[in-house]
Design a protein around this motif. Structure first.
Motif, PDB file in Angstrom:
ATOM      1  N   GLU A  23       0.826  -1.199   0.000  1.00 45.21           N
ATOM      2  CA  GLU A  23       0.000   0.000   0.000  1.00 45.21           C
ATOM      3  C   GLU A  23       0.867   1.257   0.000  1.00 45.21           C
ATOM      4  O   GLU A  23       1.958   1.272   0.574  1.00 45.21           O
ATOM      5  CB  GLU A  23      -0.933  -0.002   1.211  1.00 45.21           C
ATOM      6  CG  GLU A  23      -1.981  -1.102   1.176  1.00 45.21           C
ATOM      7  CD  GLU A  23      -2.887  -1.081   2.387  1.00 45.21           C
ATOM      8  OE1 GLU A  23      -4.112  -1.134   2.212  1.00 45.21           O
ATOM      9  OE2 GLU A  23      -2.350  -1.002   3.513  1.00 45.21           O
ATOM     10  N   GLU A  28      -4.279   1.000  -2.515  1.00 49.87           N
ATOM     11  CA  GLU A  28      -4.949   0.597  -1.279  1.00 49.87           C
ATOM     12  C   GLU A  28      -5.444  -0.835  -1.434  1.00 49.87           C
ATOM     13  O   GLU A  28      -5.955  -1.224  -2.489  1.00 49.87           O
ATOM     14  CB  GLU A  28      -6.143   1.525  -0.999  1.00 49.87           C
ATOM     15  CG  GLU A  28      -7.018   1.115   0.168  1.00 49.87           C
ATOM     16  CD  GLU A  28      -6.355   1.274   1.524  1.00 49.87           C
ATOM     17  OE1 GLU A  28      -6.807   0.628   2.483  1.00 49.87           O
ATOM     18  OE2 GLU A  28      -5.369   2.046   1.621  1.00 49.87           O
ATOM     19  N   ASP A  61      -4.210  -6.731   3.726  1.00 51.62           N
ATOM     20  CA  ASP A  61      -3.307  -5.621   4.020  1.00 51.62           C
ATOM     21  C   ASP A  61      -1.838  -5.998   3.857  1.00 51.62           C
ATOM     22  O   ASP A  61      -1.010  -5.147   3.527  1.00 51.62           O
ATOM     23  CB  ASP A  61      -3.535  -5.113   5.446  1.00 51.62           C
ATOM     24  CG  ASP A  61      -4.841  -4.332   5.578  1.00 51.62           C
ATOM     25  OD1 ASP A  61      -5.385  -3.914   4.533  1.00 51.62           O
ATOM     26  OD2 ASP A  61      -5.311  -4.146   6.709  1.00 51.62           O
TER      27      ASP A  61
END
Length: 389
Positions: A23, A28, A61
């Motif tokens: 990221e 994102e 993530d």
């Protein structure tokens, strides 16, 4: 083996690299489609306020593949796309139009939302303005909103009388035509992804804006509605053209863009350049050039430290932002600047704007030093240009 038609093969090939990159200012990750629409709308608003960006849904993530469910059927994909369209038109204010693509790695399907930098100064989610800062989206501080509005006004110097429909029309038309000239003119330098997709997204957005402007009373009264739609058709063709292997496909895309630039240039010369800037607008434009020069000088001073701290992307983003301001300002007719000044200013602005496309390699820091050096060289040229002006 080629995947189904609804899979974007180029994005699929780039997906492992994007996941490995992690990221950042332009990227994102979301492991799944959020239950709360605000979680997505704030990310979209932040990119629209700050810079173009990609939201990959189906990537955790940490960059690992999670994949999406219920996208194997056209009904499932359409349902997901409609939810995104609803967020972009209902939750995000002003509304923004992204590009939606599907990619596949191994057996996992990932959805990519390509968000363009919007044409308005700030974008909101739940009445809160958002900006992108490195790897997170956050509410904008009051001074950041003021700065963005100030920059937008400086890029739109034909709008001193915002209560007059004609002034608003010319201001919006000028900003959109200049966006076509800037991004269309950089097609060759941005001929690889993600920068090619960025150009096509920006040109597609400009086409949508020209269609909207064509429907306004001011366009009809000035006899510009058909000309605006003609440019929009060429921009639509450039944005939707499916590139395939072979030079002919690229020539077709470049032809659409070249024709749109030619028409946009003629329209700008006839209806924008012929309108004299108000005294305050001239002062604001000159102030923008001076302020950008001070910002670039400060960035040059900090560039090596920023790069050494592992924040090269931040350096590139800031240089590109300053470049776009200089480029946009150079497209307005400011009487006190001669053609040579404008040509040099535009060359410097283009160089800065394209710094974001310079890639980093595992080369012992050589590519990083080239970026730092490029910022320094362009800063030197700008300071020299202003000192002799």
């Amino acid at each position: 083996m080629a995947g189904p038609e609804w899979i974007d093969e180029t994005l699929s090939a780039e997906l492992p690299l994007l996941r490995d990159r992690g990221e950042g200012q332009h990227l994102e990750f979301m492991e799944r489609y959020p239950d709360n629409g605000h979680e997505l709308s704030r990310e979209i608003a932040a990119f629209a306020s700050s810079n173009p960006g990609n939201i990959l849904i189906g990537v955790a993530d940490d960059g690992s593949l999670a994949g999406l469910e219920d996208v194997d059927t056209a009904e499932g994909r359409d349902r997901l796309c409609r939810r995104i369209e609803g967020v972009c038109s209902g939750n995000v204010r002003p509304a923004i139009t992204p590009v939606i693509k599907f990619a596949k790695e191994d057996e996992a399907v990932v959805l990519a939302i390509e968000v363009p930098r919007g044409g308005q100064p700030v974008y909101y989610s739940r009445n809160t303005p958002y900006v992108r800062h490195l790897s997170r989206s956050r509410p904008a501080e009051p001074h950041e909103v003021i700065e963005r509005v100030g920059e937008w006004l400086a890029r739109n110097p034909l709008a001193p009388a915002a209560d007059e429909a004609g002034s608003r029309f010319l201001s919006n038309l000028a900003a959109t035509l200049i966006e076509v000239l800037i991004y269309g003119g950089e097609l060759e330098q941005r001929n690889v992804n993600p920068w090619l997709d960025l150009v096509r997204t920006q040109l597609g957005r400009a086409g949508q804006e020209l269609r909207r402007l064509a429907s306004e009373d001011s366009a009809v009264e000035k006899g510009l509605d058909d000309r605006l739609r003609s440019i929009a058709e060429k921009l639509d063709a450039a944005a939707s053209h499916r590139l395939v292997m072979g030079g002919d496909s690229w020539k077709t895309l470049a032809g659409y863009v070249s024709d749109a630039i030619a028409e946009a240039s003629r329209l700008k010369a006839e209806h924008i350049d012929s309108v004299p800037l108000a005294d305050q607008a001239r002062r604001d434009s000159n102030d923008m050039i001076r302020r950008s020069a001070r910002e670039l000088s400060d960035l040059d001073r900090r560039a090596e430290a920023i790069a050494s701290d592992g924040r090269v992307e931040e350096l590139q983003e800031e240089a590109s932002r300053i470049g776009q301001l200089l480029l946009t300002t150079s497209h307005y007719q400011i009487p006190e600047h001669d053609e040579d000044f404008v040509a040099q200013l535009r060359e410097i602005g283009t160089g800065l704007h394209l710094i974001e496309t310079q890639r980093l390699y595992m080369d012992g820091g050589q590519s990083m030093r080239r970026i730092v050096g490029r910022v320094h060289d362009l800063n030197t040229k700008l300071q020299t240009l202003l000192s002799v002006d």
